[in-house]
Design a protein around this motif. Sequence first.
Motif, PDB file in Angstrom:
ATOM      1  N   ALA A   1       0.977  -1.589  -0.395  1.00  0.00           N
ATOM      2  CA  ALA A   1       0.265  -0.548  -0.129  1.00  0.00           C
ATOM      3  C   ALA A   1       0.734   1.198  -0.022  1.00  0.00           C
ATOM      4  CB  ALA A   1      -0.814   0.072   1.734  1.00  0.00           C
ATOM      5  N   SER A   2       2.266   1.244   0.057  1.00  0.00           N
ATOM      6  CA  SER A   2       2.969   2.553   0.064  1.00  0.00           C
ATOM      7  C   SER A   2       2.380   3.203  -0.920  1.00  0.00           C
ATOM      8  CB  SER A   2       4.875   1.920  -0.084  1.00  0.00           C
ATOM      9  OG  SER A   2       4.986   1.085  -1.380  1.00  0.00           O
ATOM     10  N   THR A   3       2.749   2.672  -2.105  1.00  0.00           N
ATOM     11  CA  THR A   3       1.942   3.464  -3.017  1.00  0.00           C
ATOM     12  C   THR A   3       1.192   3.522  -4.132  1.00  0.00           C
ATOM     13  OG1 THR A   3       3.217   1.765  -4.772  1.00  0.00           O
ATOM     14  CG2 THR A   3       4.699   3.928  -3.683  1.00  0.00           C
TER      15      THR A   3
ATOM     16  N   VAL B   1      16.003  20.170  -7.811  1.00  0.00           N
ATOM     17  CA  VAL B   1      15.772  19.521  -6.333  1.00  0.00           C
ATOM     18  C   VAL B   1      14.984  21.633  -6.245  1.00  0.00           C
ATOM     19  CG1 VAL B   1      16.682  19.469  -4.414  1.00  0.00           C
ATOM     20  CG2 VAL B   1      17.523  18.607  -6.399  1.00  0.00           C
ATOM     21  N   PRO B   2      13.377  21.442  -5.417  1.00  0.00           N
ATOM     22  CA  PRO B   2      12.988  22.641  -5.352  1.00  0.00           C
ATOM     23  C   PRO B   2      12.813  22.808  -3.121  1.00  0.00           C
ATOM     24  CG  PRO B   2      11.377  20.316  -5.690  1.00  0.00           C
ATOM     25  CD  PRO B   2      12.709  19.968  -5.877  1.00  0.00           C
TER      26      PRO B   2
ATOM     27  N   GLY C   1      10.423  17.895   5.488  1.00  0.00           N
ATOM     28  CA  GLY C   1       9.490  17.932   4.333  1.00  0.00           C
ATOM     29  C   GLY C   1      10.001  18.010   2.944  1.00  0.00           C
ATOM     30  N   LEU C   2      10.565  19.208   2.608  1.00  0.00           N
ATOM     31  CA  LEU C   2      11.360  20.177   1.887  1.00  0.00           C
ATOM     32  C   LEU C   2      12.300  18.409   1.005  1.00  0.00           C
ATOM     33  CD1 LEU C   2      11.590  24.012   2.626  1.00  0.00           C
ATOM     34  CD2 LEU C   2       9.844  22.552   0.760  1.00  0.00           C
TER      35      LEU C   2
ATOM     36  N   SER D   1      11.234  12.495  -1.893  1.00  0.00           N
ATOM     37  CA  SER D   1      11.496  10.762  -2.453  1.00  0.00           C
ATOM     38  C   SER D   1      10.719   9.861  -1.784  1.00  0.00           C
ATOM     39  CB  SER D   1      13.091  10.971  -1.555  1.00  0.00           C
ATOM     40  OG  SER D   1      13.062  10.861  -0.187  1.00  0.00           O
ATOM     41  N   LEU D   2       9.888   9.941  -1.294  1.00  0.00           N
ATOM     42  CA  LEU D   2       8.602   9.247  -0.128  1.00  0.00           C
ATOM     43  C   LEU D   2       7.741   9.182  -1.206  1.00  0.00           C
ATOM     44  CD1 LEU D   2       8.341  10.482   3.270  1.00  0.00           C
ATOM     45  CD2 LEU D   2      10.129   8.936   2.543  1.00  0.00           C
TER      46      LEU D   2
END
Length: 495
Positions: free
Chosen positions: A281-283, A311-312, A370-371, A376-377
Motif C-alpha cells: 500500500a505504499s504507493t 531540486v525544489p 518535508g522539503l 523521495s517518499l
Amino acid sequence: MSDAGKGSETRSSNGPEQSPASTAEASTAEAHTTQVRYARMLRWYPKAWREENGAALLATMLDSADAQGRLKPSTGERISSVAHGVGTRLDAKLAMRSGIAAIVVALAVGVVFTWGLQVLDEAGCSWLLPALNAGLGPALTMVSVCSLLRERGAVTGPRALGILALAIIAVGLTAATWQGLSLAFDAADSGMAAPFLSRIVGPLFLVAWATGTAAAMLLLDSVYAGRATWRRMLALVLAGGFGALFAGVLLLMPYIPAAAALTVTVLAVAQAQRDTKVAPASTLEHQGAQSGQDTQESTTAAPGLSVKAAVPGLLASRILAGVSGVGGTVGVVYALTGSSWGGANDGTQAMGQGITIGLVSAVPLLAVLGLRFGPSLKRSPRHIWGPLLLAALACGSMAAAYTNAPSWDGMELGMLTASAFGGAALAWFLFQMLPGTPALRVLLGALIGAIVTAFLGIMVLPMLVFALPLAATALVIWPRRKRPAGYQAMPAQAT
C-alpha cells in the motif's frame, strides 16, 4: 462325548449362525462407527484445512486402522491429532489477532503505569499491573511469535504448540514472581509479615526460569537442526543460561513488552499480507499523482539539459535549517549556563527555559525534513505535511509545558497534549508504511500512536533538543545529489 455332540456344543456356544446379509450389515455398521470415530479427530484442524486435506487424511488413518485390525483410534493417534490439529491453527491470522490484542494490553499497561498507579494501590489492585505487563501481554505476544514461526516453517505445528505451552507457563510464573517481590517490599515497608506468595518467590523464579529455558531450547533445537552437534549444544546452553533469564528480567520494564508486541504484530501483518498476496500500500494511493509528476518531469526537461538543478526548495531548506541550528545552539547554551548569566533563578529553571527555546527552534527543522525528503517518499503532500504539522504542534505543546518547569502540576497538561500530538503524528506517518489493508493500517497506526501517548513517549523529545544543532548543521551542509551532466530525462510512458 461323541463328535456330533462336540460339534453341537461348539455351535451352541458360538450362537446361531448369521446370514450373509446380516453379516455384511454388521460389518458396514462397524466400518461406519470406525469412520465416525476417526472423523471426530479431524475437528482439531481448522475448517479450511479440513476441506482441503481432511478426506485424504481420514482415508490414510482408516487404511492404517484396517491393516492393524483396530476399530477406534489409539492413544497415540489421538495425541497426534490434537498436536497437529491445534498446531495447524497457529497461522498468520492468529499471529496478527493475538499481536493486536497484545498491543491493546500494552496500551492498558501504559495508561495504568503513567496515570493509574495510585488508583490501583488505593483500590487494592496493585497485582493488576504485573498481571498485565508480565503475564497477559507477553503471553499474547508469545502466541503471535509461535504462530508466526509455524507459518514461516521455522518449527512444526506440534513443536510450536509445545514451545507456546512452556512459554505461557513461564510467563505466568514470572508474573507471579514479580508480584511476590512487590508484595514482599510492601510488607517490609509496613512492618507486616510477608504473604505466602512472597515466601515462595525463590521456587517460583527457579521453575519459571527452568520452564522458559525449556521453551528456548526447544525453539533453538529446531533452528539448529541439521547442524554440528557442538554448535547446537552451545546455543542451547546459552539460551538456557542467559536467554530465558534475560527475557524474564526485561518483563519488569513496561516498555519492552509493548515494543515486542508492536514488532511482532507488524511482522505478522506482513506475513498475512504475503500469504493473501495483498498488494503493498505504499504507493497505491499516490500512484496517479506520481505518474503526473513523472509526466511533468519528462515534459519540462528539454533534451540536452542537465536535471541536477531540479531540486525544489533547496535554498529555503538550508535557510530554515540554519535558523533552527542557531536557535538550537542558543537553547543548549542557555540550558547549560543560563543560570549564571540569564534570567533563570537556578540551573533547573535554566534547563527548562533552554529546552523551551530548543523545542521552538525545532519547528523550522521539521519543515526542512518535508522539503528535503518529502519528494523521495512518493506520497501525496497531505501524508507528508500532515504528520509534520502534528509534530510541530507536539513541539509547541512541549515548549509550553516546559515554561512551567520544574513543577509537574504545571507541566502535566502540556506533556499529555504533546504526547497526543506526537502519537498522532507517528500514527499518520506509519499509515503509509505499515503492511495490510487500509483499515488494518489505520488500526495499527492508531494503537501505536495511543501507546506513545499513554507512555508519554514524546518525553524523549526534550533529550533530542541537545542534538538539534548537530542535525541542523548537517542539513545545511548536506550535499545536493547531482546527476551526471549528460543525464537526459526519459520520456514518460503512456499508462
